[in-house]
Enzyme design. Structure first.
Site, PDB file in Angstrom:
ATOM      1  N   GLU A 266       9.884   1.290  10.669  1.00  0.00           N
ATOM      2  CA  GLU A 266      10.934   2.567  10.582  1.00  0.00           C
ATOM      3  C   GLU A 266      10.179   3.637  10.821  1.00  0.00           C
ATOM      4  OE1 GLU A 266      13.314   5.257   8.101  1.00  0.00           O
ATOM      5  OE2 GLU A 266      14.331   3.368   7.599  1.00  0.00           O
TER       6      GLU A 266
ATOM      7  N   LYS B 252       0.780  -1.121   0.172  1.00  0.00           N
ATOM      8  CA  LYS B 252       0.055   0.038  -0.050  1.00  0.00           C
ATOM      9  C   LYS B 252       0.934   1.146  -0.027  1.00  0.00           C
ATOM     10  CE  LYS B 252      -1.660   3.045   2.801  1.00  0.00           C
ATOM     11  NZ  LYS B 252      -1.703   3.976   1.571  1.00  0.00           N
TER      12      LYS B 252
ATOM     13  N   GLU C  17       9.434  16.324  15.630  1.00  0.00           N
ATOM     14  CA  GLU C  17       9.648  16.153  14.220  1.00  0.00           C
ATOM     15  C   GLU C  17       9.359  17.210  13.103  1.00  0.00           C
ATOM     16  OE1 GLU C  17      11.023  12.340  11.093  1.00  0.00           O
ATOM     17  OE2 GLU C  17       9.101  12.426  12.266  1.00  0.00           O
TER      18      GLU C  17
ATOM     19  N   CYS D 251      13.580  10.725   6.914  1.00  0.00           N
ATOM     20  CA  CYS D 251      13.628  10.301   8.352  1.00  0.00           C
ATOM     21  C   CYS D 251      14.935  10.329   9.077  1.00  0.00           C
ATOM     22  CB  CYS D 251      13.030   8.949   8.347  1.00  0.00           C
ATOM     23  SG  CYS D 251      11.476   8.569   7.721  1.00  0.00           S
TER      24      CYS D 251
END
Length: 537
Positions: A274, A201, A406, A308
């Site tokens: 992750e 997906k 973040e 990331c």
């Protein structure tokens, strides 16, 4: 999409005229291409994706329902039973052919990556590099990773033990938008060569890239039914993938990762995650500040900071902080922003309104609380709807969201430190632990500090590329940055089930040859002492 614009330096407003003959979205995303890429995708609804460069629609796409996801798993499961019977070396040959096709046809996928993500072409090429390296590595090493392994048995000579590796079945893969080639097919390659099928997906806005990779893998020899793609909203399609998978691979936010973990745990299936990062870069007093400043630009602003493992916190020794910041700011202000489907721009766009809102909020809040904008700090709607200048903030403290949350955008905060211990403590003072960077002329000192940082990868004198590109070594996060690893042996063995086959020969593991229980226990005790004396493991 309008004609692509030549790159524009940050801090300037007028746009240069479009290069003659510049390709447009309509030139790249043709009806024939969309029809070819979506062939076989199970979807009873319709949706669309858009380009960040202008916000306009790229393609109409099939949209999958939870029932469609179940059907995709049925197809994949049937294909996997056949695929798993093909020898490992033949499966690996598919990856090596894919490697060659990817490099030959890279211009096609670079256009798609740019149009779907808004990133600069060089940053799109990082994805091509990463996928080619992974294809080569697992194409060459899969047989060694997966081969049967002999182990010392309970009773040497009498017990023969072999460890086998079996594919898990159908891997459910949930892929984010920021690296739609590398985090889709890059993670799927070891699953395929291990004998699994995959139901993926991708994010709807970047699914053409994943579909292109699927099409190329099929051309390289992968059975089409073994690679299913389902398209739809994450809260609808994602849980359906978790409900049917034999193993789940997820890359995305920490919040969603917790939900995936709960769903997988409820079914007692394996998973790898992750997740987010608030990565730190340490510039020690003996660092080459010119090289560190150039490296910081790469580390902080690749893919507009939507990576990331990119750097969002800079810790610089107070003795070199002014010199470093002067050079870093000058390089940042000189960066060129652009939308052209060509090399030349240093940074592209944010992916959409949500990312732009987060970046804007973090910068404005920090400034309101006393931070100083050293470079950037403004949106650039004159270039595109989601462009934001690469931004350096000074005077940031822990009360500000930009310091602790973040950002996932082209924003970095600079902090000064006095001692190595202070730098390490502050770098580790985060719930995340994905990546870090240390800059020093002293290699031994750099390695010693790297070992103290609570991050899954640490790079010395570079931001993120050396560790990520070294695919024989594991890559992943500590703490809230995830579970499990990609790359290396862990990156392929996680897609397998270990099976131990123990063959007992000549004598049973029980009293025999006329011994009673006490005599057998005494014999085994003597044997255990001897095995320790002979250093048997």
């Amino acid at each position: 999409m309008t004609d692509a614009q030549a790159p524009v330096k940050t801090g300037t407003n007028p746009l240069a005229p479009a290069p003659a003959g510049a390709r447009t979205a309509a030139d790249v995303v043709t009806p024939d291409l969309v029809a070819r890429l979506t062939k076989g995708v199970i979807g009873s609804g319709r949706t669309a994706n858009h380009t960040p460069f202008t916000g306009e629609k790229l393609a109409d796409l099939p949209e999958s329902t939870p029932e469609d996801v179940a059907h995709a798993f049925e197809r994949a499961r049937a294909a996997q039973a056949v695929w798993a019977q093909i020898p490992v070396r033949q499966r690996a040959a598919v990856l090596l052919r894919f490697h060659d096709l990817l490099l030959e046809r890279q211009a096609e996928i670079l256009d798609l990556i740019q149009l779907e993500t808004g990133k600069a072409r060089l940053h799109a090429h990082e994805e091509v590099q990463a996928v080619a390296v992974a294809a080569r590595h697992y194409g060459r090493r899969a047989s060694a990773y997966l081969r049967p392994r002999r182990h010392t048995g309970a009773v040497p000579v009498l017990t023969k033990v072999t460890e086998l590796r079996h594919p898990r079945g159908v891997v459910g893969q949930i892929v984010p938008w920021n690296y739609p080639l590398e985090l889709s097919v890059g993670d799927a390659l070891p699953a395929f060569v291990a004998g699994n099928a995959v139901v993926m997906k991708p994010d709807t806005e970047t699914c053409l890239t994943a579909l292109w990779a699927r099409d190329l893998l099929i051309e390289a020899g992968l059975p089409a039914e073994a690679f299913q793609v389902v398209i739809g909203d994450g809260p609808v399609v994602g849980p359906a993938v978790v409900r049917h998978a034999d193993y789940v691979s997820f890359t995305g936010s920490t919040r969603t990762g917790r939900e995936v973990a709960q769903g997988a745990a409820a079914r007692l299936i394996g998973f790898s995650l992750e997740l987010g990062g608030k990565n730190a870069m340490l510039v020690l007093e003996d660092a080459d500040v010119e090289k560190a400043a150039a490296g910081a630009v790469r580390a902080c602003f690749s893919s507009a900071g939507q990576l990331c493992i990119s750097i969002e916190r800079l810790y610089v020794h107070e003795s070199v902080a002014d010199a470093f910041l002067e050079r870093f700011a000058a390089r940042t202000r000189a960066m060129r922003l652009g939308t052209a489907l060509a090399y030349g721009a240093d940074m592209g766009s944010l992916v959409g309104e949500r990312q732009l809102e987060t970046v804007t909020r973090h910068v404005e809040e920090a400034v309101a609380r006393g931070a100083t904008v050293v470079a950037g700090g403004v949106a650039r709607p004159d270039i595109g709807p989601y462009f934001y200048e690469p931004t350096i903030l000074d005077g940031v403290d822990t009360s500000m969201a930009v310091c602790t949350e973040e950002t996932f955008g082209p924003v970095v905060s600079v902090h000064r430190f006095r001692t190595d211990d202070e730098a390490v403590e502050r770098a580790n003072a985060t719930p995340y632990g994905l990546n870090a960077s240390v800059w020093t002329r002293n290699a031994r000192r750099g390695r010693a500090i790297a070992a103290r940082l609570r991050a899954g990868t640490v790079n010395i004198n570079e931001g993120y590329a050396p560790a990520y590109g070294s695919v024989q070594a594991p890559m992943g996060g500590m703490k809230d940055s995830g579970l499990g690893r990609r790359h290396g042996s862990e990156g392929i063995l996680k897609y397998t089930e270990a099976q131990t086959v123990a063959h007992q020969r000549l004598l049973p593991m029980a009293p025999s040859l006329g011994m009673d229980d006490e005599q057998y226990a005494a014999l085994m005790s003597r044997s255990l002492r001897l095995m320790k004396a002979f250093r048997l493991r």
